[in-house]
Write a protein that holds these residues in place. Structure first.
Motif, mmCIF file in Angstrom:
data_model
loop_
_atom_site.group_PDB
_atom_site.id
_atom_site.type_symbol
_atom_site.label_atom_id
_atom_site.label_comp_id
_atom_site.label_asym_id
_atom_site.label_seq_id
_atom_site.Cartn_x
_atom_site.Cartn_y
_atom_site.Cartn_z
ATOM 1 N N ASN A 20 0.805 -1.227 0.000
ATOM 2 C CA ASN A 20 0.000 0.000 0.000
ATOM 3 C C ASN A 20 0.839 1.279 0.000
ATOM 4 N N ILE A 21 2.005 1.217 -0.619
ATOM 5 C CA ILE A 21 2.817 2.411 -0.825
ATOM 6 C C ILE A 21 2.849 2.683 -2.321
ATOM 7 N N SER A 22 2.410 3.831 -2.719
ATOM 8 C CA SER A 22 2.377 4.130 -4.153
ATOM 9 C C SER A 22 3.790 4.323 -4.679
ATOM 10 N N ASP A 23 3.977 4.064 -5.965
ATOM 11 C CA ASP A 23 5.296 4.240 -6.577
ATOM 12 C C ASP A 23 5.773 5.681 -6.467
ATOM 13 N N ASP A 24 4.839 6.615 -6.450
ATOM 14 C CA ASP A 24 5.215 8.034 -6.347
ATOM 15 C C ASP A 24 5.898 8.349 -5.018
ATOM 16 N N GLU A 25 5.618 7.539 -3.998
ATOM 17 C CA GLU A 25 6.206 7.764 -2.679
ATOM 18 C C GLU A 25 7.545 7.061 -2.497
ATOM 19 N N LYS A 26 7.935 6.237 -3.466
ATOM 20 C CA LYS A 26 9.135 5.414 -3.312
ATOM 21 C C LYS A 26 10.335 6.024 -4.024
ATOM 22 N N ASP A 27 11.504 5.870 -3.416
ATOM 23 C CA ASP A 27 12.744 6.193 -4.099
ATOM 24 C C ASP A 27 13.060 5.097 -5.115
ATOM 25 N N GLU A 28 13.637 5.480 -6.238
ATOM 26 C CA GLU A 28 14.064 4.502 -7.227
ATOM 27 C C GLU A 28 15.381 3.878 -6.782
ATOM 28 N N VAL A 29 15.495 2.563 -6.975
ATOM 29 C CA VAL A 29 16.668 1.829 -6.500
ATOM 30 C C VAL A 29 17.294 1.029 -7.636
ATOM 31 N N TYR A 30 18.544 0.628 -7.413
ATOM 32 C CA TYR A 30 19.291 -0.125 -8.418
ATOM 33 C C TYR A 30 20.257 -1.048 -7.699
ATOM 34 N N ILE A 31 20.420 -2.270 -8.212
ATOM 35 C CA ILE A 31 21.447 -3.183 -7.709
ATOM 36 C C ILE A 31 22.561 -3.253 -8.743
ATOM 37 N N GLY A 32 23.781 -2.937 -8.316
ATOM 38 C CA GLY A 32 24.927 -2.954 -9.219
ATOM 39 C C GLY A 32 25.976 -3.958 -8.782
ATOM 40 N N PRO B 63 15.361 -9.772 -3.667
ATOM 41 C CA PRO B 63 15.214 -8.961 -2.451
ATOM 42 C C PRO B 63 14.464 -7.652 -2.688
ATOM 43 N N PHE B 64 14.603 -7.041 -3.875
ATOM 44 C CA PHE B 64 13.784 -5.867 -4.210
ATOM 45 C C PHE B 64 12.312 -6.257 -4.268
ATOM 46 N N ASN B 65 12.039 -7.374 -4.949
ATOM 47 C CA ASN B 65 10.649 -7.814 -5.106
ATOM 48 C C ASN B 65 9.988 -8.071 -3.755
ATOM 49 N N ALA B 66 10.766 -8.630 -2.829
ATOM 50 C CA ALA B 66 10.209 -9.006 -1.528
ATOM 51 C C ALA B 66 9.719 -7.804 -0.739
ATOM 52 N N VAL B 67 10.303 -6.609 -0.996
ATOM 53 C CA VAL B 67 9.897 -5.408 -0.261
ATOM 54 C C VAL B 67 9.242 -4.371 -1.189
ATOM 55 N N ASN B 68 8.815 -4.839 -2.351
ATOM 56 C CA ASN B 68 8.104 -3.963 -3.295
ATOM 57 C C ASN B 68 8.901 -2.705 -3.643
ATOM 58 N N ALA B 69 10.199 -2.860 -3.770
ATOM 59 C CA ALA B 69 11.056 -1.721 -4.098
ATOM 60 C C ALA B 69 10.858 -1.318 -5.566
ATOM 61 N N LYS B 70 11.153 -0.078 -5.857
ATOM 62 C CA LYS B 70 10.971 0.475 -7.207
ATOM 63 C C LYS B 70 12.291 0.352 -7.967
ATOM 64 N N ASN B 71 12.459 -0.779 -8.624
ATOM 65 C CA ASN B 71 13.693 -1.111 -9.338
ATOM 66 C C ASN B 71 13.715 -0.410 -10.692
#
Length: 374
Positions: A205-217, A236-244
């Motif tokens: 229930n966190i909108s994408d607009d509220e999330k920081d964009e993340v990247y795994i390098g 691990p991004f998927n598990a916490v609904n991160a904005k990849n």
């Protein structure tokens, strides 16, 4: 019990039926009567095994890890040489190295031996009652079983896109039945289900607009790589609904992007797989202007991840990674989590030893990194 998916349930039911519906056979060996049962392995083969297995050999990526999760590693009578060395990124090894190093070598292990199997003479000398093996088709398993004269049970390792992958769950259930440790197998399945549900509840229930964009390098896959190694489907991004930012690539596994693409994406937060730390640090020293043009580097928002693809998936480390990502991306929702304590809780439950500090010694721990000060 947590819901683990229709396919998972079907696999588990098939395994249960293969035990409950089988004939309780007996076999005579050296004057002793050995009770046996027929089981169905993960590639659909019917295999006759002792009802009370005491001696096993594991072969192939991930096999010994899963046996350790169900606490049956005490039944080992031989191990691959790869399980006696290069232990930095495998928690089940860190927890059991003193024991593993006392066992005879039954094969080299490693990617080159996938689908080949352990050494016949060494295996026969170790006298296992059952050989457990991953990454092998039914035809080859039948061939090896005939060659060794020992039951060969094939396991399907699964994929870490979720912590309830149907093969992973089915495999744990099968191992629980084989070793009469069904309760422990169910505890492991529920442990991952509970953790996955916890991560979901914290981040839904966190909108994408509220999330920081993340990247795994620097994503490790068959070795270390530069910052251009990433994934659009990092578990691990998927598990916490991160904005990849790489999700638009829609590539299931590792992918290499251009450095220009990373500049274009310019994510707020960058995570570095520390299995590749040395390579990225070296590149930073040569091209610091490039890195410092990225907002994450300029703003001090570069963080670590433990490599978890090491002799296939270390589910424990992948889960610890997810909790650390949660703390960084959603600090308020993970304010109660001490990441070192949480990691050790995960390792303690799955491999019976708290090995976070040993992992951190071999790699960077979970921390904010500043390459300009390294």
């Amino acid at each position: 019990m947590k819901k683990i998916g229709v396919l998972s349930a079907l696999i588990s039911l098939m395994i249960a039926l293969s035990f409950s519906g089988c004939v309780d056979n007996t076999a005579e060996s050296s004057g002793e009567i050995t009770k046996t049962v027929e089981i169905v392995d993960m590639v659909g083969r019917t295999v006759e095994v002792p009802t009370d297995i005491q001696r096993i050999v594991c072969s192939g990526p991930g096999c010994l890890r899963l046996v350790t999760y169900v606490q049956a590693q005490d039944k080992l009578v031989g191990v691959e040489s790869i399980e006696q060395e290069n232990i930095s990124g495998r928690p089940y090894q860190l927890a059991n190295m003193d024991f593993f190093q006392t066992l005879p070598m039954t094969g080299l292990g490693g990617g080159k031996e996938i689908g080949v199997g352990p050494y016949p003479e060494q295996v026969i000398s170790a006298s296992p009652e059952v050989i457990l093996i991953t990454y092998m088709d039914a035809e080859r398993a039948d061939e090896l079983q005939g060659k060794y004269g020992i039951p060969v049970v094939v396991l399907q390792y699964g994929d870490v896109n979720s912590f309830h992958d149907e093969n992973f769950v089915g495999c744990l259930n099968l191992l629980g039945k084989l070793f009469q440790r069904e309760e422990r197998a169910q505890e492991v399945i529920e442990f991952f289900a509970d953790a996955e549900n916890d991560l979901l509840k914290r981040t839904e229930n966190i909108s994408d607009d509220e999330k920081d964009e993340v990247y795994i390098g620097g994503l490790c896959a068959k070795g270390a790589h530069g910052i251009d190694s990433t994934s659009s489907n990092y578990a691990p991004f998927n598990a916490v609904n991160a904005k990849n930012v790489a999700s638009s690539l829609d590539v299931a596994k590792q992918v290499f992007i251009s450095k220009e693409q990373l500049l274009e994406w310019n994510p707020e937060i960058i995570f570095i797989d520390t299995g590749s730390y040395a390579l990225i640090k070296e590149d930073y020293e040569k091209n610091s202007e490039y890195y410092e043009s990225l907002d994450a580097f300029k703003n001090g928002k570069v963080y670590t991840q433990f490599p978890y693809n090491y002799y296939t998936t270390n589910y424990d480390t992948a889960l610890a990674n997810a909790y650390y990502i949660g703390k960084i991306v959603y600090p308020e929702r993970f304010s109660d989590i001490n990441i070192e304590e949480k990691s050790d809780e995960i390792y303690e439950f799955l491999v019976s030893k708290a090995v976070y500090s040993e992992m951190a010694e071999n790699y960077c721990g979970f921390e904010n990194i500043n390459f300009s000060n390294q």
